[in-house]
Design a protein around this motif. Structure first.
Motif, PDB file in Angstrom:
ATOM      1  N   PHE A  24      20.056 -46.767 -31.140  1.00  0.00           N
ATOM      2  CA  PHE A  24      20.543 -45.447 -31.520  1.00  0.00           C
ATOM      3  C   PHE A  24      19.515 -44.382 -31.169  1.00  0.00           C
ATOM      4  CE2 PHE A  24      23.157 -48.383 -33.646  1.00  0.00           C
ATOM      5  CZ  PHE A  24      24.389 -47.768 -33.829  1.00  0.00           C
ATOM      6  N   ASN A  25      20.014 -43.188 -30.872  1.00  0.00           N
ATOM      7  CA  ASN A  25      19.196 -42.094 -30.380  1.00  0.00           C
ATOM      8  C   ASN A  25      18.761 -41.183 -31.538  1.00  0.00           C
ATOM      9  OD1 ASN A  25      18.072 -40.343 -28.447  1.00  0.00           O
ATOM     10  ND2 ASN A  25      19.940 -39.135 -28.318  1.00  0.00           N
ATOM     11  N   PRO A  26      17.468 -40.808 -31.618  1.00  0.00           N
ATOM     12  CA  PRO A  26      16.360 -41.220 -30.754  1.00  0.00           C
ATOM     13  C   PRO A  26      15.839 -42.602 -31.147  1.00  0.00           C
ATOM     14  CG  PRO A  26      15.588 -39.662 -32.398  1.00  0.00           C
ATOM     15  CD  PRO A  26      17.075 -39.771 -32.595  1.00  0.00           C
ATOM     16  N   VAL A  61      23.812 -36.852 -29.188  1.00  0.00           N
ATOM     17  CA  VAL A  61      24.275 -37.980 -28.367  1.00  0.00           C
ATOM     18  C   VAL A  61      24.608 -37.520 -26.949  1.00  0.00           C
ATOM     19  CG1 VAL A  61      26.161 -39.648 -28.081  1.00  0.00           C
ATOM     20  CG2 VAL A  61      25.099 -39.321 -30.322  1.00  0.00           C
ATOM     21  N   GLY A  62      25.214 -36.350 -26.836  1.00  0.00           N
ATOM     22  CA  GLY A  62      25.688 -35.831 -25.553  1.00  0.00           C
ATOM     23  C   GLY A  62      27.198 -35.811 -25.534  1.00  0.00           C
ATOM     24  N   ASP A 107      29.153 -35.531 -23.047  1.00  0.00           N
ATOM     25  CA  ASP A 107      29.663 -36.374 -21.973  1.00  0.00           C
ATOM     26  C   ASP A 107      29.704 -37.832 -22.379  1.00  0.00           C
ATOM     27  OD1 ASP A 107      26.865 -36.276 -22.078  1.00  0.00           O
ATOM     28  OD2 ASP A 107      26.642 -36.711 -19.942  1.00  0.00           O
ATOM     29  N   VAL A 108      28.684 -38.264 -23.120  1.00  0.00           N
ATOM     30  CA  VAL A 108      28.656 -39.651 -23.604  1.00  0.00           C
ATOM     31  C   VAL A 108      29.769 -39.872 -24.614  1.00  0.00           C
ATOM     32  CG1 VAL A 108      27.288 -41.366 -24.851  1.00  0.00           C
ATOM     33  CG2 VAL A 108      26.191 -39.873 -23.169  1.00  0.00           C
ATOM     34  N   ARG A 109      29.913 -38.922 -25.542  1.00  0.00           N
ATOM     35  CA  ARG A 109      30.976 -39.049 -26.548  1.00  0.00           C
ATOM     36  C   ARG A 109      32.354 -39.043 -25.888  1.00  0.00           C
ATOM     37  NH1 ARG A 109      29.978 -38.009 -32.512  1.00  0.00           N
ATOM     38  NH2 ARG A 109      29.278 -40.103 -32.042  1.00  0.00           N
ATOM     39  N   LEU A 110      32.552 -38.231 -24.851  1.00  0.00           N
ATOM     40  CA  LEU A 110      33.834 -38.208 -24.148  1.00  0.00           C
ATOM     41  C   LEU A 110      34.108 -39.544 -23.472  1.00  0.00           C
ATOM     42  CD1 LEU A 110      36.358 -36.804 -23.064  1.00  0.00           C
ATOM     43  CD2 LEU A 110      34.943 -35.869 -21.209  1.00  0.00           C
ATOM     44  N   ALA A 111      33.093 -40.123 -22.834  1.00  0.00           N
ATOM     45  CA  ALA A 111      33.282 -41.407 -22.159  1.00  0.00           C
ATOM     46  C   ALA A 111      33.668 -42.491 -23.147  1.00  0.00           C
ATOM     47  CB  ALA A 111      32.006 -41.795 -21.410  1.00  0.00           C
ATOM     48  N   ILE A 112      33.030 -42.499 -24.310  1.00  0.00           N
ATOM     49  CA  ILE A 112      33.362 -43.496 -25.330  1.00  0.00           C
ATOM     50  C   ILE A 112      34.785 -43.265 -25.841  1.00  0.00           C
ATOM     51  CG2 ILE A 112      32.789 -44.364 -27.627  1.00  0.00           C
ATOM     52  CD1 ILE A 112      29.872 -43.568 -27.025  1.00  0.00           C
ATOM     53  N   ALA A 113      35.133 -42.009 -26.092  1.00  0.00           N
ATOM     54  CA  ALA A 113      36.476 -41.699 -26.592  1.00  0.00           C
ATOM     55  C   ALA A 113      37.542 -42.105 -25.585  1.00  0.00           C
ATOM     56  CB  ALA A 113      36.587 -40.212 -26.919  1.00  0.00           C
ATOM     57  N   GLU A 134      28.524 -27.955 -20.967  1.00  0.00           N
ATOM     58  CA  GLU A 134      27.963 -27.812 -22.311  1.00  0.00           C
ATOM     59  C   GLU A 134      27.892 -29.192 -22.946  1.00  0.00           C
ATOM     60  OE1 GLU A 134      30.311 -24.939 -24.426  1.00  0.00           O
ATOM     61  OE2 GLU A 134      30.088 -23.414 -22.861  1.00  0.00           O
ATOM     62  N   LEU A 135      26.820 -29.906 -22.645  1.00  0.00           N
ATOM     63  CA  LEU A 135      26.725 -31.320 -23.009  1.00  0.00           C
ATOM     64  C   LEU A 135      25.895 -31.561 -24.259  1.00  0.00           C
ATOM     65  CD1 LEU A 135      26.205 -32.857 -19.452  1.00  0.00           C
ATOM     66  CD2 LEU A 135      28.341 -32.203 -20.603  1.00  0.00           C
ATOM     67  N   GLY A 136      25.424 -30.489 -24.906  1.00  0.00           N
ATOM     68  CA  GLY A 136      24.639 -30.658 -26.119  1.00  0.00           C
ATOM     69  C   GLY A 136      23.175 -30.347 -25.897  1.00  0.00           C
ATOM     70  N   ARG A 137      22.335 -31.043 -26.631  1.00  0.00           N
ATOM     71  CA  ARG A 137      20.907 -30.747 -26.615  1.00  0.00           C
ATOM     72  C   ARG A 137      20.295 -30.839 -25.215  1.00  0.00           C
ATOM     73  NH1 ARG A 137      17.031 -34.136 -30.555  1.00  0.00           N
ATOM     74  NH2 ARG A 137      17.642 -35.813 -29.120  1.00  0.00           N
ATOM     75  N   LYS A 138      20.751 -31.802 -24.410  1.00  0.00           N
ATOM     76  CA  LYS A 138      20.108 -32.002 -23.104  1.00  0.00           C
ATOM     77  C   LYS A 138      20.376 -30.861 -22.134  1.00  0.00           C
ATOM     78  CE  LYS A 138      23.809 -35.231 -21.847  1.00  0.00           C
ATOM     79  NZ  LYS A 138      24.074 -36.675 -21.580  1.00  0.00           N
ATOM     80  N   THR A 139      21.421 -30.065 -22.357  1.00  0.00           N
ATOM     81  CA  THR A 139      21.673 -28.909 -21.493  1.00  0.00           C
ATOM     82  C   THR A 139      21.411 -27.583 -22.211  1.00  0.00           C
ATOM     83  OG1 THR A 139      24.036 -28.842 -22.088  1.00  0.00           O
ATOM     84  CG2 THR A 139      23.412 -30.153 -20.148  1.00  0.00           C
ATOM     85  N   GLY A 140      21.046 -27.645 -23.483  1.00  0.00           N
ATOM     86  CA  GLY A 140      20.741 -26.434 -24.234  1.00  0.00           C
ATOM     87  C   GLY A 140      21.906 -25.845 -24.993  1.00  0.00           C
ATOM     88  N   LYS A 141      23.113 -26.357 -24.752  1.00  0.00           N
ATOM     89  CA  LYS A 141      24.279 -25.824 -25.452  1.00  0.00           C
ATOM     90  C   LYS A 141      25.355 -26.893 -25.589  1.00  0.00           C
ATOM     91  CE  LYS A 141      27.566 -21.968 -25.522  1.00  0.00           C
ATOM     92  NZ  LYS A 141      28.053 -20.748 -24.844  1.00  0.00           N
TER      93      LYS A 141
END
Length: 291
Positions: free
Chosen positions: A151-153, A244-245, A247-253, A278-285
């Protein structure tokens, strides 16, 4: 008579982590901190070198906060870059695949790793939702394979979800449990099923929270506060989605939607945000703005 397992098992001597992103880097950092030599594999020598550099920076920050048992440089020296899975040492104790959530990519990486390592090496996938049974089927020796869902981090997280396929040998699970405990982490063991336990429940909550934002029920802050203050969650579902991201959550869904039905259909708002980058923390938004 079965001998008692040690209260604090020794870490695996040599771990290979394939994938130098946030998850792979965190896994590499955790094993190196525990004392393992780690080969960190990324796509090409330059990418692998950059991945090791990112882990080194993370170790230095942890050292500055007094969170390491040894100097950061001593731990970082145990992490070695590699440009492909074919370069893995034959005496590797454990391989953890941590590439993007794509079944074909994961299968190819695991197949290459199996060819490189010895017969006693345990192979594992850090997949958060894909079928461990289907990944095991591409291997010549599926009995030595299982899911190790970190799990992240990773360095700060307590839990590791161990996912067994029908072919996973009991001895493989026992050794993997020892490896997890050597990191000072807690385990849950589940049988292979779409989304396992953690992702299936976590994504359910996250998707409903996104629908609530989409419908104007409440702001992301209000929804997260409700779950943290009312249900004692350490982090709200929307902030967690950002971490989590998206994009990651979308792929899992999308995977759970295909395997378990309409209740996991990704909300349009999630797709729109991913399309906008807008992917979350890794892109800033994401649902929040991150510095």
């Amino acid at each position: 008579m079965t001998s008692a397992r040690p209260a604090q098992p020794a870490p695996p001597a040599h771990v290979a982590v394939i994938g130098g992103g946030r998850m792979g880097g965190g896994i590499a950092q955790s094993f190196a901190t525990a004392g393992s030599t780690v080969t960190l594999v990324d796509d090409g020598a330059r990418a692998a070198g950059l991945a090791v550099a990112r882990v080194t920076e993370s170790l230095e920050r942890a050292g500055d906060r007094g969170l390491l048992p040894e100097p950061a440089g001593t731990i970082a020296a145990r992490i070695l870059p590699a440009a492909s899975a074919s370069e893995l040492p034959a005496d590797t104790t454990l391989v953890v695949e941590a590439v993007f959530e794509d079944a074909g990519l994961k299968a190819a990486v695991l197949t290459d790793a199996e060819k490189a390592v010895g017969p006693d090496t345990i192979l594992a996938s850090n997949t958060s939702s894909l079928s461990v049974t289907e990944l095991a089927a591409v291997l010549k020796e599926p009995g030595r394979f299982l899911g190790l869902h970190f799990f992240n981090p990773v360095p700060a997280s307590t839990l590791v979800e161990l996912v067994t396929a029908p072919a996973t040998a009991p001895a493989t699970l026992d050794r993997a449990l020892d490896f997890v405990h050597a990191l000072g982490k807690r385990d849950v063991v589940v049988k292979d099923s779409p989304g396992f336990a953690s992702s299936r429940l976590g994504v359910t909550l996250g998707l409903e929270a996104i629908r609530m934002v989409e419908e104007g029920v409440a702001t992301p802050e209000a929804i997260d506060d409700a779950m943290m203050l009312g249900y004692k969650h350490p982090m709200g579902p929307l902030r967690l989605t950002d971490v989590v991201g998206l994009d990651v959550r979308l792929a899992i869904a999308e995977y759970l939607h295909a395997t378990l039905g309409e209740r996991f259909a990704p909300p349009p708002l999630l797709r729109e945000k991913v399309a906008r980058g807008e992917l979350g923390r890794k892109t800033g938004k994401g649902f929040y703005t991150w510095n």
